[in-house]
Motif scaffolding. Structure first.
Motif, PDB file in Angstrom:
ATOM      1  N   ARG A   1       0.817  -1.215   0.000  1.00 42.13           N
ATOM      2  CA  ARG A   1       0.000   0.000   0.000  1.00 42.13           C
ATOM      3  C   ARG A   1       0.854   1.269   0.000  1.00 42.13           C
ATOM      4  NH1 ARG A   1      -2.550  -3.761   2.756  1.00 42.13           N
ATOM      5  NH2 ARG A   1      -2.387  -3.307   4.944  1.00 42.13           N
ATOM      6  N   ALA A   2       1.914   1.259  -0.785  1.00 45.45           N
ATOM      7  CA  ALA A   2       2.803   2.420  -0.867  1.00 45.45           C
ATOM      8  C   ALA A   2       2.072   3.632  -1.448  1.00 45.45           C
ATOM      9  CB  ALA A   2       4.028   2.089  -1.706  1.00 45.45           C
ATOM     10  N   GLY A   3       1.127   3.407  -2.324  1.00 39.44           N
ATOM     11  CA  GLY A   3       0.351   4.508  -2.894  1.00 39.44           C
ATOM     12  C   GLY A   3      -0.445   5.246  -1.834  1.00 39.44           C
ATOM     13  N   TRP A   4      -1.063   4.501  -0.918  1.00 44.75           N
ATOM     14  CA  TRP A   4      -1.819   5.124   0.169  1.00 44.75           C
ATOM     15  C   TRP A   4      -0.890   5.887   1.102  1.00 44.75           C
ATOM     16  CZ3 TRP A   4      -6.846   5.768   0.150  1.00 44.75           C
ATOM     17  CH2 TRP A   4      -7.624   4.923  -0.617  1.00 44.75           C
ATOM     18  N   LEU A   5       0.267   5.293   1.362  1.00 44.67           N
ATOM     19  CA  LEU A   5       1.245   5.962   2.219  1.00 44.67           C
ATOM     20  C   LEU A   5       1.723   7.261   1.575  1.00 44.67           C
ATOM     21  CD1 LEU A   5       3.143   6.014   4.673  1.00 44.67           C
ATOM     22  CD2 LEU A   5       4.731   4.603   3.334  1.00 44.67           C
ATOM     23  N   ALA A   6       2.025   7.214   0.293  1.00 40.20           N
ATOM     24  CA  ALA A   6       2.469   8.413  -0.423  1.00 40.20           C
ATOM     25  C   ALA A   6       1.358   9.458  -0.479  1.00 40.20           C
ATOM     26  CB  ALA A   6       2.912   8.046  -1.835  1.00 40.20           C
TER      27      ALA A   6
END
Length: 139
Positions: free
Chosen positions: A19-24
């Protein structure tokens, strides 16, 4: 605490961050909306997930440049250049601080960076919690 535990753990293969997109997205929103958040949120999360501090600092710094550029362009379009002194101060500070951070990240041992980041995150989190409780219960 998890970052400090990683300092004493044997170095293994880093796991992929899910979930790197959500983190970013959360980091970018907090950075633009609240004036900060990309570095503290994204850096501490990636390091706590076991990524190498050198990799995290480099990739977060590079990405933060683009986040800050997008925010600055948005502010220029909306507000104009009425706060040019403040903007120039931030630019000069960033120009001075970025190479120093890169130099330190390249020279410090990974274990010491984990310990330093862990202590900084713990102290700042405790301070924020203390100030929040102080406002809720004592004012």
């Amino acid at each position: 605490m998890r970052i400090l535990l990683n300092a004493f753990k044997k170095e293994g293969k880093p796991t992929k961050v899910k979930r790197a997109g959500w983190l970013a997205g959360a980091g970018g929103f907090l950075d633009s909306f609240g004036g900060g958040g990309w570095g503290p949120l994204v850096t501490s999360t990636l390091i706590s997930k076991g990524r190498s501090p050198k990799y995290v600092i480099g990739s977060v710094s590079l990405t933060e440049f683009f986040v800050t550029m997008a925010s600055a362009l948005t502010f220029f379009v909306i507000l104009g250049v009425s706060h040019l002194g403040t903007i120039l101060g931030l630019i000069v500070g960033g120009i001075i601080a970025a190479p120093l951070a890169a130099e330190l990240a390249g020279r410090l041992p990974v274990k010491k960076m984990f310990m330093g980041v862990g202590v900084i995150v713990l102290v700042s989190s405790i301070r924020i919690i203390w100030n929040s409780l102080d406002k809720v219960f004592f004012r």
